[in-house]
Design a protein around this motif. Sequence first.
Motif, PDB file in Angstrom:
ATOM      1  N   LYS A  75     -11.530   2.962   5.858  1.00 28.55           N
ATOM      2  CA  LYS A  75     -10.355   2.134   6.137  1.00 28.55           C
ATOM      3  C   LYS A  75     -10.715   0.640   6.001  1.00 28.55           C
ATOM      4  N   MET A  88      -3.365   6.476  -2.168  1.00 27.30           N
ATOM      5  CA  MET A  88      -2.509   5.292  -2.026  1.00 27.30           C
ATOM      6  C   MET A  88      -1.233   5.466  -2.849  1.00 27.30           C
ATOM      7  N   SER A  90       2.590   6.287  -1.218  1.00 25.07           N
ATOM      8  CA  SER A  90       3.597   5.240  -1.358  1.00 25.07           C
ATOM      9  C   SER A  90       4.894   5.785  -1.945  1.00 25.07           C
ATOM     10  N   ASN A 108       5.370  13.499  12.508  1.00 27.63           N
ATOM     11  CA  ASN A 108       3.961  13.777  12.225  1.00 27.63           C
ATOM     12  C   ASN A 108       3.301  14.349  13.478  1.00 27.63           C
ATOM     13  N   ARG A 134      -0.107  14.804  16.156  1.00 31.35           N
ATOM     14  CA  ARG A 134      -1.354  14.286  16.710  1.00 31.35           C
ATOM     15  C   ARG A 134      -1.942  15.398  17.560  1.00 31.35           C
ATOM     16  N   TYR A 149       9.769  11.106  14.232  1.00 35.43           N
ATOM     17  CA  TYR A 149       9.714   9.681  13.875  1.00 35.43           C
ATOM     18  C   TYR A 149      11.090   9.144  13.448  1.00 35.43           C
ATOM     19  N   GLY A 205       2.306   4.811  13.569  1.00 39.78           N
ATOM     20  CA  GLY A 205       1.784   3.627  14.237  1.00 39.78           C
ATOM     21  C   GLY A 205       0.366   3.814  14.723  1.00 39.78           C
ATOM     22  N   ARG A 216      -4.015   5.323  13.119  1.00 39.26           N
ATOM     23  CA  ARG A 216      -3.727   6.177  11.969  1.00 39.26           C
ATOM     24  C   ARG A 216      -2.299   5.994  11.463  1.00 39.26           C
ATOM     25  N   CYS A 236       0.635   3.987   9.103  1.00 35.49           N
ATOM     26  CA  CYS A 236       0.671   3.799   7.651  1.00 35.49           C
ATOM     27  C   CYS A 236      -0.140   2.572   7.213  1.00 35.49           C
TER      28      CYS A 236
HETATM   29  C1  HEM Z   1       8.760   3.399   2.696  1.00 36.55           C
HETATM   30  C2  HEM Z   1       7.510   3.659   2.416  1.00 36.55           C
HETATM   31  C3  HEM Z   1       6.537   4.372   3.327  1.00 36.55           C
HETATM   32  C4  HEM Z   1       6.785   5.123   4.445  1.00 36.55           C
HETATM   33  C5  HEM Z   1       8.118   5.444   5.117  1.00 36.55           C
HETATM   34  C6  HEM Z   1       5.485   5.578   4.934  1.00 36.55           C
HETATM   35  C7  HEM Z   1       5.299   6.349   6.065  1.00 36.55           C
HETATM   36  C8  HEM Z   1       4.060   6.780   6.534  1.00 36.55           C
HETATM   37  C9  HEM Z   1       3.884   7.579   7.730  1.00 36.55           C
HETATM   38  C10 HEM Z   1       4.995   8.042   8.659  1.00 36.55           C
HETATM   39  C11 HEM Z   1       2.558   7.800   7.876  1.00 36.55           C
HETATM   40  C12 HEM Z   1       1.898   8.590   9.027  1.00 36.55           C
HETATM   41  C13 HEM Z   1       1.549   7.604  10.110  1.00 36.55           C
HETATM   42  C14 HEM Z   1       1.346   8.163  11.512  1.00 36.55           C
HETATM   43  O1  HEM Z   1       1.459   9.374  11.733  1.00 36.55           O
HETATM   44  O2  HEM Z   1       1.120   7.354  12.438  1.00 36.55           O
HETATM   45  C15 HEM Z   1       1.880   7.151   6.765  1.00 36.55           C
HETATM   46  C16 HEM Z   1       0.514   7.164   6.569  1.00 36.55           C
HETATM   47  C17 HEM Z   1      -0.113   6.543   5.509  1.00 36.55           C
HETATM   48  N1  HEM Z   1       0.498   5.771   4.525  1.00 36.55           N
HETATM   49 FE1  HEM Z   1       2.467   5.350   4.365  1.00 36.55          FE
HETATM   50  N2  HEM Z   1       4.508   5.089   4.109  1.00 36.55           N
HETATM   51  C18 HEM Z   1       5.101   4.346   3.110  1.00 36.55           C
HETATM   52  C19 HEM Z   1       4.466   3.662   2.086  1.00 36.55           C
HETATM   53  C20 HEM Z   1       3.092   3.630   1.895  1.00 36.55           C
HETATM   54  C21 HEM Z   1       2.422   2.869   0.851  1.00 36.55           C
HETATM   55  C22 HEM Z   1       3.118   1.938  -0.139  1.00 36.55           C
HETATM   56  C23 HEM Z   1       1.084   3.154   0.967  1.00 36.55           C
HETATM   57  C24 HEM Z   1      -0.069   2.668   0.154  1.00 36.55           C
HETATM   58  C25 HEM Z   1      -0.039   2.193  -1.051  1.00 36.55           C
HETATM   59  C26 HEM Z   1       0.915   4.054   2.098  1.00 36.55           C
HETATM   60  C27 HEM Z   1      -0.303   4.538   2.547  1.00 36.55           C
HETATM   61  C28 HEM Z   1      -0.475   5.339   3.663  1.00 36.55           C
HETATM   62  C29 HEM Z   1      -1.777   5.838   4.094  1.00 36.55           C
HETATM   63  C30 HEM Z   1      -3.110   5.595   3.410  1.00 36.55           C
HETATM   64  C31 HEM Z   1      -1.552   6.591   5.268  1.00 36.55           C
HETATM   65  C32 HEM Z   1      -2.608   7.335   6.111  1.00 36.55           C
HETATM   66  C33 HEM Z   1      -3.203   6.425   7.182  1.00 36.55           C
HETATM   67  C34 HEM Z   1      -4.327   7.083   7.976  1.00 36.55           C
HETATM   68  O3  HEM Z   1      -4.510   8.293   7.902  1.00 36.55           O
HETATM   69  O4  HEM Z   1      -5.056   6.350   8.681  1.00 36.55           O
HETATM   70  N3  HEM Z   1       2.158   4.318   2.642  1.00 36.55           N
HETATM   71  N4  HEM Z   1       2.826   6.525   5.968  1.00 36.55           N
END
Ligand code: HEM
Length: 513
Positions: free
Chosen positions: A105, A302, A306, A358, A360, A383, A455, A458, A460
């Motif tokens: 990260k 990534m 996205s 999601n 936990r 969520y 949030g 872990r 986004c």
């Molecule tokens: C409207 C667009 C997006 C929505 C609604 C969204 C939503 C989410 C959600 C709900 C999670 C799970 C978080 C959790 O359970 O706390 C997540 C994780 C993640 N998202 Fe997004 N996301 C979006 C766009 C993106 C983009 C543009 C990227 C990267 C280019 C991205 C990369 C990631 C990554 C890497 C994780 C995993 C984080 C971890 O495991 O530590 N997301 N996202």
Amino acid sequence: ARRRLYPKPFPGIPYNKVSANRIAGDLPELIPVIKATNEYSTSMFAISTQRLRLPLAQDPREIEDILVRRGREFDRAPMSIKTLKNFFPYSFMGKYNTPEVKEQKRIWADAFGADFLRKVAAPSIYNATLDLADGRPFEVVEDLHNATLDAIWVALVGEEAGITRHEIKKFLQSQRDASDGGRRDPGPPPRGYLLRREVDYVSEMIAKNSSSGIPVLAQKLAAYLPRHRQFRRTVDTEIGLVMRKAVDRFQRLELGRLEAGENDTCMMDLVLRRKVLEAKKLGRPLMDPTKDKVLLDDTFLMMFASYPTAQTELRAALKVAFPHPTTPSVDELLGADIPYLDAACEESLRLAGVAKGNLRQTVVDTHIMGHFVPKGAEIFMNYHVDHAPYPVDEEKRSASSQAAGAKLAAREGISRGDVSRDLGSFEPRRWLVKDEKTGQEVFDAYALPQLAFGGGYRGCSGRKLAVMEFRTVVALLVLNLEFLELPEEMKTLKASETIFRLPDMPFASLRAL
Ligand code: HEM
């Protein structure tokens, strides 16, 4: 012995008595509802408070508290880890909170920081969006997916995926073919299509297996099929190609210029430059990045992650900010303070419920809403903040949740109305408050718990990037196109859940302005 196969509900948390007395637990009731609604998470949240020994959390404030303030008690959950591991075995999204994940990260953190995104990613996103907003009608979901992939790919690796441009070329040629009976060849599709196909493959597989009733096993079996091997090959080859080019660029740079980073053109440059720099400083040879499975997986992740992707008042607010007749530049767009635009974007993300929920897992014995939850339990959290939460006794909330609630209520110098009214409707104004000192309307990010991006540790990683992209897309589309009234039968918020939720009626009727 047979009884041992029955699901054992958590004591104290309400559950369906019939389900507890059969091996299949909730599945016989759940599967028909999933089939009827096309939404597996919504179906689970609608039916009970505990499915298949899986407690469900529905209260937005408490969920926010778990994610943001109770990081020591919760980790990623086995169900999500096992699902994602099949596709991205080395990426951090498929791992628990370990020191290795912290390192992974850290490598990406600066690439997602506001300054870097503004300098490097925003201009690419702006150009990719202009392709979309050039005044032609578009099929909303497909074209927004293409534009999202174009925008992310160029921000991530600095090369154009060119999918939207190719689609526009195809569309124009088909119109000319129709008028003069010709048959024009739009030329070969750009390489971006290969990745689009693999992103679609992962989404479809996860969605299909998640609603199968045996998600983890179904996913494991799919990994043995030739289609899965093809997925791996394409991802390794396509991402390997752009990595190779970036490293070749940096191998030739002096240490001083490597540290400055003024030549970074994309997120991948920053990440690889740091790796080259570390290797040079330590006098070690650089591991071939195209063989670095962690980096390959994290990069594809990534792109995959996205993927999800009041107009009159909004256009008026935009016109006040940009009174000239030309489309505002990327710097003007990023620099302008337009509270109504921020509110409209925040409200869209809330109501769309792109990620319904999601999981936990508890890493210690703990309590949620006054109920005892033992170590090792998986909790499924909603969520999607789209209806008024059930009333909850304040003292049942965790101490940190109560303290955060009190702090929010005690904020001085702002006046706000009833932000939770009619949460099923689109009302950007709930995110606007009046600053009592200046009398100005300002955007209030704390009006409601915003769970669209999860949030905490872990949460986004791409949140800032996604919000920047969304804000750019919304502003450019609303300035260039008028969204006309749709027929009644198309005005619905109904959606189907694959890995993300997608609208059932993704239509827009447009007029170029
Ligand atoms: C409207 C667009 C997006 C929505 C609604 C969204 C939503 C989410 C959600 C709900 C999670 C799970 C978080 C959790 O359970 O706390 C997540 C994780 C993640 N998202 Fe997004 N996301 C979006 C766009 C993106 C983009 C543009 C990227 C990267 C280019 C991205 C990369 C990631 C990554 C890497 C994780 C995993 C984080 C971890 O495991 O530590 N997301 N996202």
